[in-house]
Scaffold this active site. Structure first.
Site, PDB file in Angstrom:
ATOM      1  N   GLU A   1     -13.671 116.203  87.285  1.00 35.42           N
ATOM      2  CA  GLU A   1     -13.390 116.358  88.714  1.00 35.42           C
ATOM      3  C   GLU A   1     -14.514 115.763  89.556  1.00 35.42           C
ATOM      4  O   GLU A   1     -14.281 114.977  90.476  1.00 35.42           O
ATOM      5  CB  GLU A   1     -13.230 117.842  89.032  1.00 35.42           C
ATOM      6  CG  GLU A   1     -13.440 118.243  90.476  1.00 35.42           C
ATOM      7  CD  GLU A   1     -14.031 119.636  90.597  1.00 35.42           C
ATOM      8  OE1 GLU A   1     -15.243 119.772  90.854  1.00 35.42           O
ATOM      9  OE2 GLU A   1     -13.262 120.605  90.434  1.00 35.42           O
TER      10      GLU A   1
ATOM     11  N   ASP B   1      -6.500 117.340  87.317  1.00 40.12           N
ATOM     12  CA  ASP B   1      -6.962 116.935  88.647  1.00 40.12           C
ATOM     13  C   ASP B   1      -8.095 115.929  88.554  1.00 40.12           C
ATOM     14  O   ASP B   1      -8.168 114.973  89.342  1.00 40.12           O
ATOM     15  CB  ASP B   1      -7.362 118.143  89.487  1.00 40.12           C
ATOM     16  CG  ASP B   1      -8.570 118.882  88.942  1.00 40.12           C
ATOM     17  OD1 ASP B   1      -8.748 118.920  87.701  1.00 40.12           O
ATOM     18  OD2 ASP B   1      -9.334 119.444  89.746  1.00 40.12           O
TER      19      ASP B   1
END
Length: 349
Positions: free
Chosen positions: A65, A121
């Protein structure tokens, strides 16, 4: 007062250039000689010389991330040197040897990568940044890498759960016998839109549509907020806060309004919920978390990055001059939210 005036004028100048230059206006703003003090400060505080982005609030670990955030910021502010350093570190330390996804966490202590599971993500953000870099610097290899990541994500992290296609948080551990575990803050709506263009035959448009449905059905408690972690019953399709996590609107869920607003698909009802919270507690005393079952709030206030997200969600592009500066955030996560909200507000024009 002087700082506020200077910041407002800087934001107006940058926004003007962004509007003139279109999709990559923010990235190209650097070439107009505007510079970007927030990005320079972010690099100084959170980027190591080798390109590792450090989570200063979590024992100096790094995440896919965070590497994605760093790549995204570098491609947004036209910093090719930083982009290549971050990308090289990410490839050397997180990229899977047998595919194109990335391990979710790297620790300064050995073993550096004890868990090779990915975080969807993080992979989405990396692919989004690679696409930006490819278009900005005309590097075909970046685009090829972005496409490879998106294809692997579609194959390994998208599942049919009942009548819905869902994006799982990772390729292992979330598709359970009785229920699937979903984190709506992993639905980076602008990045999913780019994924659909990179992989036109993939599941992305349906994932986005079903993600919006999930958000509408995932509102709990007094404030009607979504939890950090959701469970979807495989048989009944009942949606409820996942039992293995605290039923909170917290450090994960705060990104839901950021990403859904950025993607121009945030429901009006969520805006109303956030407005009610901000009016009840005030923008300067937002809760770090709210328990959706009991209504209890954290004893401490949320960091400035939360305020940046609330302002963006409530005011869109008009939030830009009032967003907190990066210097107000002591840690990596709050600073990242602040810079993401600023870029989103520019791109919502």
């Amino acid at each position: 007062m002087f700082r506020s005036i200077v910041r407002r004028q800087f934001c107006r100048n940058t926004l003007s250039v962004a509007g003139t230059l279109g999709l990559h206006g923010v990235a190209l703003a650097q070439t107009q000689g505007l510079g970007d003090p927030d990005w320079e400060l972010y690099k100084k505080r959170f980027m190591k010389p080798d390109g590792r982005i450090v989570d200063t609030g979590n024992h100096d670990v790094s995440h896919s991330e965070g590497q994605g955030y760093g790549l995204f910021f570098a491609s947004t502010f036209n910093d090719r040197t930083a982009f290549d350093k971050i990308l090289e570190w990410t490839r050397n330390n997180l990229k899977h040897r047998d595919g194109n996804l990335h391990s979710w966490r790297w620790s300064p202590n050995a073993p550096h990568v004890p868990d090779t599971n990915n975080a969807s993500d993080g992979d989405l953000m990396i692919a989004w940044a690679l696409r930006r870099g490819a278009l900005l610097w005309r590097v075909e290899a970046y685009l090829d890498q972005a496409k490879a990541i998106i294809r692997d994500l579609g194959e390994k992290c998208v599942r049919k759960i009942g009548s819905r296609l869902v994006l799982l948080p990772g390729m292992k551990g979330f598709d359970r016998p009785k229920a699937a575990i979903v984190n709506l803050s992993y639905y980076l709506m602008p990045a999913l839109g780019r994924a659909a263009s990179l992989d036109p035959s993939g599941p992305w448009k349906t994932v986005m549509d079903h993600g919006q449905q999930l958000l509408l059905a995932s509102r709990f408690g007094l404030w009607g907020l979504p939890p950090d972690w959701l469970a979807i019953d495989r048989k009944s399709e009942r949606i409820y806060p996942a039992a293995s996590f605290a039923p909170r609107f917290s450090y994960d869920a705060i990104r839901i309004p950021l990403y859904f607003k950025w993607g121009k698909v945030m429901p009006a009802s969520l805006k109303q919920s956030l407005y009610a919270v901000s009016q009840n507690y005030s923008m300067t005393a937002l809760p770090g978390w709210i328990d959706l079952m009991t209504g209890e709030r954290s004893a401490y206030n949320a960091p400035p990055g939360f305020r940046a997200v609330y302002l963006l969600a409530l005011n869109g592009a008009d939030a830009l001059p009032d967003l907190p500066g990066l210097a107000e955030s002591d840690d990596y996560y709050s600073a990242s939210l602040t810079l993401l909200a600023r870029i989103a507000s520019m791109e919502l024009v």
